[in-house]
Design an enzyme around this catalytic site. Structure first.
Site, PDB file in Angstrom:
ATOM      1  N   SER A   1      88.377  96.956  87.441  1.00  0.00           N
ATOM      2  CA  SER A   1      88.039  97.564  86.151  1.00  0.00           C
ATOM      3  C   SER A   1      86.553  97.738  85.866  1.00  0.00           C
ATOM      4  O   SER A   1      86.197  98.326  84.847  1.00  0.00           O
ATOM      5  CB  SER A   1      88.669  96.749  85.011  1.00  0.00           C
ATOM      6  OG  SER A   1      90.042  97.022  84.922  1.00  0.00           O
TER       7      SER A   1
ATOM      8  N   LYS B   1      85.271 101.134  84.923  1.00  0.00           N
ATOM      9  CA  LYS B   1      85.204 101.667  83.565  1.00  0.00           C
ATOM     10  C   LYS B   1      83.777 101.838  83.061  1.00  0.00           C
ATOM     11  O   LYS B   1      83.549 102.528  82.064  1.00  0.00           O
ATOM     12  CB  LYS B   1      86.036 100.788  82.630  1.00  0.00           C
ATOM     13  CG  LYS B   1      87.528 100.932  82.923  1.00  0.00           C
ATOM     14  CD  LYS B   1      88.365  99.823  82.327  1.00  0.00           C
ATOM     15  CE  LYS B   1      89.834 100.015  82.728  1.00  0.00           C
ATOM     16  NZ  LYS B   1      90.636  98.810  82.579  1.00  0.00           N
TER      17      LYS B   1
ATOM     18  N   SER C   1      89.402  96.165  78.284  1.00  0.00           N
ATOM     19  CA  SER C   1      89.686  96.781  79.578  1.00  0.00           C
ATOM     20  C   SER C   1      90.988  97.577  79.565  1.00  0.00           C
ATOM     21  O   SER C   1      91.780  97.527  80.517  1.00  0.00           O
ATOM     22  CB  SER C   1      89.733  95.714  80.683  1.00  0.00           C
ATOM     23  OG  SER C   1      89.541  96.285  81.945  1.00  0.00           O
TER      24      SER C   1
ATOM     25  N   LYS D   1      80.831  94.241  82.143  1.00  0.00           N
ATOM     26  CA  LYS D   1      82.252  94.521  82.344  1.00  0.00           C
ATOM     27  C   LYS D   1      82.883  93.602  83.379  1.00  0.00           C
ATOM     28  O   LYS D   1      82.285  93.318  84.414  1.00  0.00           O
ATOM     29  CB  LYS D   1      82.443  95.978  82.791  1.00  0.00           C
ATOM     30  CG  LYS D   1      83.905  96.425  82.863  1.00  0.00           C
ATOM     31  CD  LYS D   1      84.505  96.554  81.486  1.00  0.00           C
ATOM     32  CE  LYS D   1      85.999  96.805  81.516  1.00  0.00           C
ATOM     33  NZ  LYS D   1      86.778  95.600  81.887  1.00  0.00           N
TER      34      LYS D   1
END
Length: 362
Positions: free
Chosen positions: A56, A59, A110, A211
Site C-alpha cells: 500500500s 498509494k 489505506s 504511509k
C-alpha cells in the site's frame, strides 16, 4: 519544481555515491534507504535498487497523481466498481465524497476502495489513471518501478525499489496538501472516523507521515518522514518485520550524524558581469535560493560561482545569468541559479557611449 530539486532528484535516482555511515546501523528489511529530502543525499542504503512488491505504499503515487491532476473539492459518487478487497474506507455505492475526503481515506486507513474511487474520480477509468502513475514515475526518474493498480494489491508488473519510493516521497512532500493529509493523526468525514495507521506519528519525534503497507507476499512496507531543526529525512523499508523500530533508529541516526548546512544564502551577491549595450556597465549577481546540503561534522563544501564575462542588455532583476555549484570531495552535489540583482536597461542613441563602445574606439 525548482532546478535545485530536479538536480537532487536526479542525483538520488542515479546513485547514493556519497552515502555516509558514521556509526554502525542496520535493519531487518530486505531493502532500505534513508535520504535527506531537500538534497536527495543518501544517508543509508541497503539493497536500494532491488525491485520488490510494495503493497500500500503504492498509494503515495496515487495521491500524487490525484493532487496534480484533480481538484480537491471535486465531488464523486461511489459505484460498485470501487469496491475492493483488503483494507477499506468502507465506501458504499451512492456515497458522495469530495476528492480530498477520498485522499484521507486513502492515506490514513489505506482504503483500497478509496484508491479505486480516487482513480475513477480523476480519470474515469483505471487504465488511464495507472498510465498517469507510470508517466509520473518516468518523469521522476523512478527507473526500478512500474505500477499496475492504484492500491498496491499484488499484481504482475507492479513493483518498485526502496530508492525509488524515497525519491517519490521526497517529491510528494513538496506538495503542502499531501503533507497536510499524511501528517493528520485522525479525522472525521461524515460519520466515518479515520485514524492514521502510521504509529510513527506518535512514536517518532518530528514525524510528518507518510504511509504503511502490507500484503503476505510483499511483507511489511513503510515510508516515513520526520523533520527536526529545519531538516527532513525520508526513510523507506521493504519487507521488514521490525519496521517501526528500524525507522526510528535510522531517523535518529540521520539526525545525530548530519546537519543541513547553508553554504550560500538566498540573495547573497557572489559575482558580477559586464553588460553590453546597457545603461549600467555591470550588474551584481546573487543566489536565487539558499544552497543547502546535509553534511557530517567532518565534511566541508566547496562553492563555485559560474557566470559569463558579459551579457546583452536589457537585464532585469531575477534574470538567470549563471549558476552556483557546491562540491563535496570533488563531486558536484547541489546547485542553484545565479540571477541578476539589479537592472540594466538597453542604452538608447541619446545616451552617452557605453563602456563597450569606448573600449573599442580607443
Amino acid at each position: 519544481m525548482s532546478k535545485r530539486k530536479l538536480t537532487a532528484l536526479c542525483a538520488l535516482a542515479l546513485a547514493g555515491a556519497l552515502t555516509g555511515q558514521a556509526w554502525a546501523v542496520g535493519t531487518s528489511a530486505a531493502s532500505a534507504v534513508l535520504i535527506e529530502q531537500e538534497s536527495g543525499r543518501v544517508l543509508y542504503e541497503q539493497n536500494p535498487d532491488e525491485e520488490r512488491l510494495i503493497a500500500s505504499i503504492t498509494k503515495i503515487m496515487t495521491a500524487v497523481v490525484a493532487l496534480e491532476r484533480g481538484e480537491p473539492q471535486m465531488e464523486y459518487t461511489v459505484t460498485a466498481a470501487d469496491m475492493a478487497e483488503g483494507s477499506s474506507m468502507y465506501l458504499k455505492p451512492g456515497d458522495v465524497l469530495r476528492l480530498e475526503e477520498l485522499l484521507y481515506g486513502l492515506m490514513l486507513v489505506s482504503g483500497n476502495d478509496a484508491a479505486l474511487a480516487v482513480a475513477h474520480c480523476v480519470c474515469g477509468g483505471l487504465e488511464d489513471f495507472v498510465a498517469l502513475m507510470n508517466e509520473t514515475a518516468a518523469r521522476l526518474g523512478m527507473t526500478h518501478s512500474h505500477f499496475a493498480n492504484p492500491n498496491g494489491l499484488d499484481a504482475e508488473g507492479h513493483y518498485s525499489s526502496a530508492r525509488d519510493m524515497a525519491l517519490l516521497a521526497a517529491y510528494a512532500l513538496e506538495n503542502q496538501d499531501f503533507r497536510r493529509i499524511v501528517s493528520t493523526a485522525s479525522i472525521t468525514i461524515g460519520e466515518r472516523y479515520l485514524a492514521n495507521h502510521n504509529k510513527l506519528l506518535r512514536l517518532c519525534e518530528g514525524c510528518v507521515g507518510v504511509k504503511t503497507g502490507f500484503t503476505k507476499a510483499a511483507g511489511r512496507t513503510l515510508v516515513s518522514a520526520a523533520s527536526r531543526e529545519g531538516m527532513t529525512l525520508v526513510c523507506v523499508t521493504l519487507n521488514d518485520g521490525d519496521d517501526w523500530n528500524d525507522h526510528m533508529n535510522l531517523i535518529d541516526y540521520g539526525f545525530a550524524n548530519y546537519r543541513l548546512e547553508t553554504a550560500v544564502d538566498s540573495g547573497q551577491v557572489l559575482a558580477s558581469t559586464l553588460v553590453r549595450g546597457g545603461t549600467a556597465a555591470s550588474i551584481p549577481l546573487m543566489a536565487a535560493e539558499d544552497l543547502r546540503y546535509p553534511l557530517t561534522g567532518e565534511e566541508r563544501l566547496t562553492v563555485v560561482a559560474r557566470a559569463p564575462l558579459s551579457v546583452a542588455a536589457p537585464v532585469v532583476p531575477g534574470q538567470p545569468v549563471g549558476e552556483v555549484r557546491a562540491y563535496l570531495e570533488g563531486v558536484e552535489v547541489a546547485s542553484v541559479e545565479l540571477v541578476a540583482a539589479a537592472p540594466s536597461a538597453m542604452r538608447t542613441e541619446e545616451d552617452s557611449p557605453s563602456w563597450w563602445e569606448r573600449l573599442f574606439r580607443g
